[in-house]
Write a protein that holds these residues in place. Structure first.
Motif, short mmCIF file in Angstrom:
data_model
loop_
_atom_site.label_atom_id
_atom_site.label_comp_id
_atom_site.label_asym_id
_atom_site.label_seq_id
_atom_site.Cartn_x
_atom_site.Cartn_y
_atom_site.Cartn_z
N ASP A 1 33.88 29.32 -3.75
CA ASP A 1 32.58 28.73 -3.45
C ASP A 1 31.50 29.27 -4.38
O ASP A 1 30.63 28.53 -4.84
CB ASP A 1 32.19 28.99 -1.99
CG ASP A 1 33.15 28.33 -1.02
OD1 ASP A 1 33.73 27.28 -1.37
OD2 ASP A 1 33.33 28.87 0.09
N TRP A 2 31.56 30.55 -4.66
CA TRP A 2 30.58 31.20 -5.53
C TRP A 2 30.66 30.63 -6.94
O TRP A 2 29.65 30.29 -7.55
CB TRP A 2 30.83 32.70 -5.50
CG TRP A 2 29.95 33.51 -6.38
CD1 TRP A 2 28.63 33.79 -6.19
CD2 TRP A 2 30.33 34.14 -7.60
NE1 TRP A 2 28.17 34.57 -7.22
CE2 TRP A 2 29.18 34.80 -8.09
CE3 TRP A 2 31.51 34.23 -8.32
CZ2 TRP A 2 29.20 35.53 -9.28
CZ3 TRP A 2 31.52 34.96 -9.50
CH2 TRP A 2 30.38 35.59 -9.96
N PRO A 41 38.13 36.53 -1.31
CA PRO A 41 37.60 35.56 -0.34
C PRO A 41 36.19 35.09 -0.69
O PRO A 41 35.32 35.90 -1.01
CB PRO A 41 37.60 36.33 0.98
CG PRO A 41 38.60 37.41 0.79
CD PRO A 41 38.55 37.76 -0.67
N GLY A 42 35.99 33.80 -0.70
CA GLY A 42 34.68 33.21 -0.97
C GLY A 42 34.36 33.05 -2.44
O GLY A 42 33.32 32.48 -2.78
N SER A 43 35.22 33.53 -3.31
CA SER A 43 34.91 33.45 -4.74
C SER A 43 34.91 32.02 -5.26
O SER A 43 34.14 31.69 -6.15
CB SER A 43 35.88 34.30 -5.55
OG SER A 43 37.19 33.77 -5.47
#
Length: 87
Positions: free
Chosen positions: A38-39, A34-36
């Motif tokens: 965006d990173w 999750p969120g990778s």
């Protein structure tokens, strides 16, 4: 010519195919975090002209790490079961 080229071609394809498998597997694993996304996208923006290389490198590194973990587990299980690595 074909017989001379074939061994070189097969070796090249095996190396490129292995790299592609690490990229695809790493991409699947990295995108599962999750969120990778965006990173990775943010890192790409910071990289500027080579922004295309950031997702490739992240996926490759993710695939290599996963591959090393699997290799370690398989090696340990094999040793625990009494099988040598030569087989």
């Amino acid at each position: 010519g074909l017989l001379t080229l074939a061994p070189w071609l097969m070796k090249t394809l095996s190396v490129l195919g292995t790299i592609a498998m690490f990229l695809v597997g790493g991409g699947i694993l990295v995108h599962g975090i999750p969120g990778s996304h965006d990173w990775v996208h943010h890192l790409g923006e910071l990289a500027g002209a080579i922004s295309w290389a950031i997702p490739v490198l992240v996926n490759l590194i993710g695939g290599l790490i996963a591959g090393l973990i699997v290799l370690a587990v398989v090696s340990v299980v094999g040793r625990l079961r009494g099988k040598s690595e030569a087989h």
